[in-house]
Motif scaffolding. Structure first.
Motif, mmCIF file in Angstrom:
data_model
loop_
_atom_site.group_PDB
_atom_site.id
_atom_site.type_symbol
_atom_site.label_atom_id
_atom_site.label_comp_id
_atom_site.label_asym_id
_atom_site.label_seq_id
_atom_site.Cartn_x
_atom_site.Cartn_y
_atom_site.Cartn_z
ATOM 1 N N GLU A 1 -4.185 2.743 9.237
ATOM 2 C CA GLU A 1 -3.218 3.239 8.262
ATOM 3 C C GLU A 1 -1.786 2.974 8.723
ATOM 4 O OE1 GLU A 1 -5.593 6.880 6.089
ATOM 5 O OE2 GLU A 1 -4.487 7.311 7.910
ATOM 6 N N ASP B 1 -8.718 -3.085 2.511
ATOM 7 C CA ASP B 1 -7.385 -3.209 3.116
ATOM 8 C C ASP B 1 -7.392 -2.649 4.537
ATOM 9 O OD1 ASP B 1 -6.456 -4.280 0.726
ATOM 10 O OD2 ASP B 1 -5.587 -2.373 0.034
ATOM 11 N N LEU B 2 -8.034 -1.494 4.721
ATOM 12 C CA LEU B 2 -8.105 -0.878 6.047
ATOM 13 C C LEU B 2 -8.898 -1.747 7.017
ATOM 14 C CD1 LEU B 2 -8.636 2.821 4.976
ATOM 15 C CD2 LEU B 2 -6.627 1.904 6.148
ATOM 16 N N GLU C 1 -8.709 0.086 -1.127
ATOM 17 C CA GLU C 1 -8.279 0.652 0.149
ATOM 18 C C GLU C 1 -9.246 0.400 1.311
ATOM 19 O OE1 GLU C 1 -6.556 4.651 2.236
ATOM 20 O OE2 GLU C 1 -6.831 4.621 0.082
ATOM 21 N N ARG D 1 -0.245 5.093 -1.407
ATOM 22 C CA ARG D 1 -1.696 5.244 -1.497
ATOM 23 C C ARG D 1 -2.154 6.324 -0.543
ATOM 24 N NH1 ARG D 1 -4.306 -0.262 -1.848
ATOM 25 N NH2 ARG D 1 -6.008 0.889 -0.970
ATOM 26 N N LEU E 1 0.774 -1.223 0.000
ATOM 27 C CA LEU E 1 0.000 0.000 0.000
ATOM 28 C C LEU E 1 0.811 1.282 0.000
ATOM 29 C CD1 LEU E 1 -2.646 -1.174 2.555
ATOM 30 C CD2 LEU E 1 -2.830 -1.124 0.090
ATOM 31 N N ILE F 1 0.701 3.416 5.667
ATOM 32 C CA ILE F 1 0.280 4.536 4.813
ATOM 33 C C ILE F 1 -0.052 5.755 5.628
ATOM 34 C CG2 ILE F 1 -0.538 3.156 2.910
ATOM 35 C CD1 ILE F 1 -3.373 3.512 3.910
ATOM 36 N N GLN G 1 -6.690 0.633 -6.913
ATOM 37 C CA GLN G 1 -6.122 0.952 -5.598
ATOM 38 C C GLN G 1 -7.141 1.689 -4.739
ATOM 39 O OE1 GLN G 1 -2.669 2.975 -7.256
ATOM 40 N NE2 GLN G 1 -1.356 1.625 -6.057
ATOM 41 N N VAL G 2 -7.846 2.631 -5.333
ATOM 42 C CA VAL G 2 -8.853 3.399 -4.601
ATOM 43 C C VAL G 2 -9.976 2.483 -4.122
ATOM 44 C CG1 VAL G 2 -10.599 5.221 -4.817
ATOM 45 C CG2 VAL G 2 -8.319 5.556 -5.782
#
Length: 56
Positions: free
Chosen positions: A51, A28-29, A25, A6, A3, A56, A21-22
């Motif tokens: 994050e 992923d979070l 996210e 990002r 990440l 990130i 990627q957007v």
């Protein structure tokens, strides 16, 4: 998925962020521990912790 680069750090680089990627996210979070419903009360602490776990 790695990440680096990002949100929010992409604004500080010239590297483009892809739509994939957007879209990835939020998931992923959540895998990093963000609970968007429970963390709403403590925002932005929960987001910042997730994050940090992702680098990130």
């Amino acid at each position: 998925m790695h990440l680096k680069g990002r949100l929010p750090s992409f604004a500080q680089t010239d590297a483009p962020v892809t739509g994939a990627q957007v879209r990835a996210e939020p998931a992923d979070l959540e895998r990093a521990g963000l609970n968007r419903v429970a963390d709403d009360v403590g925002y932005p602490v929960g987001l910042q912790k997730a994050e940090a776990r992702l680098g990130i």
